[in-house]
Design a protein around this motif. Sequence first.
Motif, PDB file in Angstrom:
ATOM      1  N   MET A   1       1.023  -1.149   0.069  1.00 33.93           N
ATOM      2  CA  MET A   1       0.058   0.012  -0.109  1.00 33.93           C
ATOM      3  C   MET A   1       0.873   1.284   0.072  1.00 33.93           C
ATOM      4  N   ILE A   2       1.779   1.368   0.770  1.00 34.67           N
ATOM      5  CA  ILE A   2       2.709   2.263   1.057  1.00 34.67           C
ATOM      6  C   ILE A   2       3.563   2.437  -0.496  1.00 34.67           C
ATOM      7  N   GLU A   3       3.932   1.439  -1.003  1.00 37.47           N
ATOM      8  CA  GLU A   3       4.501   1.474  -2.207  1.00 37.47           C
ATOM      9  C   GLU A   3       3.851   2.154  -3.467  1.00 37.47           C
ATOM     10  N   ALA A   4       2.574   1.902  -3.524  1.00 43.22           N
ATOM     11  CA  ALA A   4       1.646   2.356  -4.509  1.00 43.22           C
ATOM     12  C   ALA A   4       1.471   3.961  -4.025  1.00 43.22           C
ATOM     13  N   TYR A   5       1.521   4.310  -2.862  1.00 42.50           N
ATOM     14  CA  TYR A   5       1.396   5.716  -2.506  1.00 42.50           C
ATOM     15  C   TYR A   5       2.568   6.487  -2.876  1.00 42.50           C
ATOM     16  N   LYS A   6       3.715   5.600  -2.928  1.00 45.94           N
ATOM     17  CA  LYS A   6       5.040   6.148  -3.207  1.00 45.94           C
ATOM     18  C   LYS A   6       5.110   6.508  -4.813  1.00 45.94           C
ATOM     19  N   LYS A   7       4.611   5.633  -5.565  1.00 49.33           N
ATOM     20  CA  LYS A   7       4.455   5.597  -6.929  1.00 49.33           C
ATOM     21  C   LYS A   7       3.545   6.633  -7.304  1.00 49.33           C
ATOM     22  N   PHE A   8       2.500   6.724  -6.813  1.00 46.29           N
ATOM     23  CA  PHE A   8       1.505   8.062  -6.933  1.00 46.29           C
ATOM     24  C   PHE A   8       2.018   9.340  -6.910  1.00 46.29           C
ATOM     25  N   TRP A   9       3.201   9.543  -6.012  1.00 42.66           N
ATOM     26  CA  TRP A   9       3.590  10.904  -5.898  1.00 42.66           C
ATOM     27  C   TRP A   9       4.752  10.891  -6.674  1.00 42.66           C
ATOM     28  N   CYS A  10       5.596   9.902  -7.153  1.00 44.29           N
ATOM     29  CA  CYS A  10       6.782   9.712  -7.873  1.00 44.29           C
ATOM     30  C   CYS A  10       6.201   9.970  -9.443  1.00 44.29           C
ATOM     31  N   ASN A  11       5.119   9.478  -9.792  1.00 45.98           N
ATOM     32  CA  ASN A  11       4.546   9.524 -11.136  1.00 45.98           C
ATOM     33  C   ASN A  11       3.402  10.509 -11.498  1.00 45.98           C
ATOM     34  N   TYR A  12       3.484  11.702 -10.552  1.00 43.45           N
ATOM     35  CA  TYR A  12       2.400  12.732 -10.706  1.00 43.45           C
ATOM     36  C   TYR A  12       2.361  13.355 -12.029  1.00 43.45           C
ATOM     37  N   SER A  13       3.444  13.311 -12.796  1.00 41.99           N
ATOM     38  CA  SER A  13       3.302  13.604 -14.196  1.00 41.99           C
ATOM     39  C   SER A  13       3.293  12.869 -15.158  1.00 41.99           C
ATOM     40  N   PHE A  15       1.558  10.453 -17.704  1.00 46.40           N
ATOM     41  CA  PHE A  15       0.359  10.172 -18.214  1.00 46.40           C
ATOM     42  C   PHE A  15       0.213   9.078 -19.134  1.00 46.40           C
ATOM     43  N   MET A  16       1.516   8.459 -19.386  1.00 44.91           N
ATOM     44  CA  MET A  16       1.581   7.529 -20.642  1.00 44.91           C
ATOM     45  C   MET A  16       1.847   6.183 -20.045  1.00 44.91           C
ATOM     46  N   GLY A  17       2.041   5.827 -18.807  1.00 43.90           N
ATOM     47  CA  GLY A  17       2.170   4.513 -18.296  1.00 43.90           C
ATOM     48  C   GLY A  17       1.067   3.880 -17.808  1.00 43.90           C
ATOM     49  N   GLU A  18       0.941   2.921 -17.132  1.00 44.55           N
ATOM     50  CA  GLU A  18      -0.175   2.279 -16.622  1.00 44.55           C
ATOM     51  C   GLU A  18      -0.238   1.901 -15.176  1.00 44.55           C
ATOM     52  N   SER A  19      -1.355   2.089 -14.575  1.00 45.71           N
ATOM     53  CA  SER A  19      -1.288   1.598 -13.306  1.00 45.71           C
ATOM     54  C   SER A  19      -2.521   0.668 -12.915  1.00 45.71           C
ATOM     55  N   SER A  20      -1.848  -0.202 -11.881  1.00 49.13           N
ATOM     56  CA  SER A  20      -2.797  -1.445 -11.921  1.00 49.13           C
ATOM     57  C   SER A  20      -3.851  -1.182 -11.016  1.00 49.13           C
ATOM     58  N   ARG A  21      -4.866  -2.175 -10.730  1.00 50.12           N
ATOM     59  CA  ARG A  21      -6.214  -1.852 -10.091  1.00 50.12           C
ATOM     60  C   ARG A  21      -5.788  -1.624  -8.665  1.00 50.12           C
ATOM     61  N   ALA A  22      -4.861  -2.688  -8.189  1.00 47.95           N
ATOM     62  CA  ALA A  22      -4.726  -2.343  -6.507  1.00 47.95           C
ATOM     63  C   ALA A  22      -3.744  -0.898  -6.115  1.00 47.95           C
ATOM     64  N   ASP A  23      -2.997  -0.605  -7.220  1.00 46.45           N
ATOM     65  CA  ASP A  23      -2.212   0.762  -7.019  1.00 46.45           C
ATOM     66  C   ASP A  23      -3.283   1.872  -6.910  1.00 46.45           C
ATOM     67  N   TYR A  24      -4.180   1.750  -7.903  1.00 46.06           N
ATOM     68  CA  TYR A  24      -5.415   2.960  -7.953  1.00 46.06           C
ATOM     69  C   TYR A  24      -6.048   2.934  -6.657  1.00 46.06           C
ATOM     70  N   TRP A  25      -6.586   1.935  -6.297  1.00 46.33           N
ATOM     71  CA  TRP A  25      -7.516   1.744  -5.161  1.00 46.33           C
ATOM     72  C   TRP A  25      -6.847   1.952  -3.865  1.00 46.33           C
ATOM     73  N   TYR A  26      -5.551   1.538  -3.703  1.00 44.60           N
ATOM     74  CA  TYR A  26      -4.816   1.582  -2.443  1.00 44.60           C
ATOM     75  C   TYR A  26      -4.556   3.392  -2.277  1.00 44.60           C
ATOM     76  N   ILE A  83      -5.866   8.312 -15.381  1.00 47.63           N
ATOM     77  CA  ILE A  83      -5.568   8.223 -16.826  1.00 47.63           C
ATOM     78  C   ILE A  83      -4.697   6.864 -16.953  1.00 47.63           C
ATOM     79  N   ARG A  84      -3.690   6.829 -16.197  1.00 46.48           N
ATOM     80  CA  ARG A  84      -3.121   5.562 -16.255  1.00 46.48           C
ATOM     81  C   ARG A  84      -4.040   4.447 -16.131  1.00 46.48           C
ATOM     82  N   ARG A  85      -4.845   4.382 -15.070  1.00 50.20           N
ATOM     83  CA  ARG A  85      -5.639   3.196 -14.788  1.00 50.20           C
ATOM     84  C   ARG A  85      -6.823   2.828 -15.876  1.00 50.20           C
ATOM     85  N   LEU A  86      -7.162   4.016 -16.651  1.00 58.80           N
ATOM     86  CA  LEU A  86      -7.962   3.842 -17.818  1.00 58.80           C
ATOM     87  C   LEU A  86      -7.118   3.113 -19.016  1.00 58.80           C
ATOM     88  N   ARG A  87      -6.106   3.515 -19.263  1.00 59.02           N
ATOM     89  CA  ARG A  87      -4.903   3.051 -20.182  1.00 59.02           C
ATOM     90  C   ARG A  87      -4.668   1.405 -19.780  1.00 59.02           C
TER      91      ARG A  87
END
Length: 123
Positions: A1-13, A15-26, A83-87
């Motif tokens: 959960m903490i790793e997903a939150y770190k990725k959230f802040w590190c990838n704030y800009s 828009f081209m990557g992807e984000s897993s369901r777990a990362d998004y909902w955490y 946007i990453r979650r939709l992709r």
Amino acid sequence: MIEAYKKFWCNYSNFMGESSRADYWYVRLLNFLIVILICMMGFLIGATTGFEESTDTAFIFMLTGISSIYILATIMPNLAISIRRLRDAGFHWSLIFIQVIPYIGSLVLLILYIMPTAQKNND
């Protein structure tokens, strides 16, 4: 959960990557808990001071200010992870604008966020 939150802040800009369901909902869960924690902190501070009339207004402004700053700080990262979650689910990023349709748009977007990761062809 903490790793997903770190990725959230590190990838704030990003828009081209992807984000897993777990990362998004955490991230959604942690953002919700942080806002609730801010509100509860102010309530506890107010309760310990006895909710005097002069301090009530100050605490309301403090809570509103802190919550507003946090919400404003997370607008861009929230847009990017959405946007990453939709992709990741195999949908075009422009479907994020479907939420402007009253009532039904947000529900449709929620269903799109819930969809599993799309299968990728390696051809």
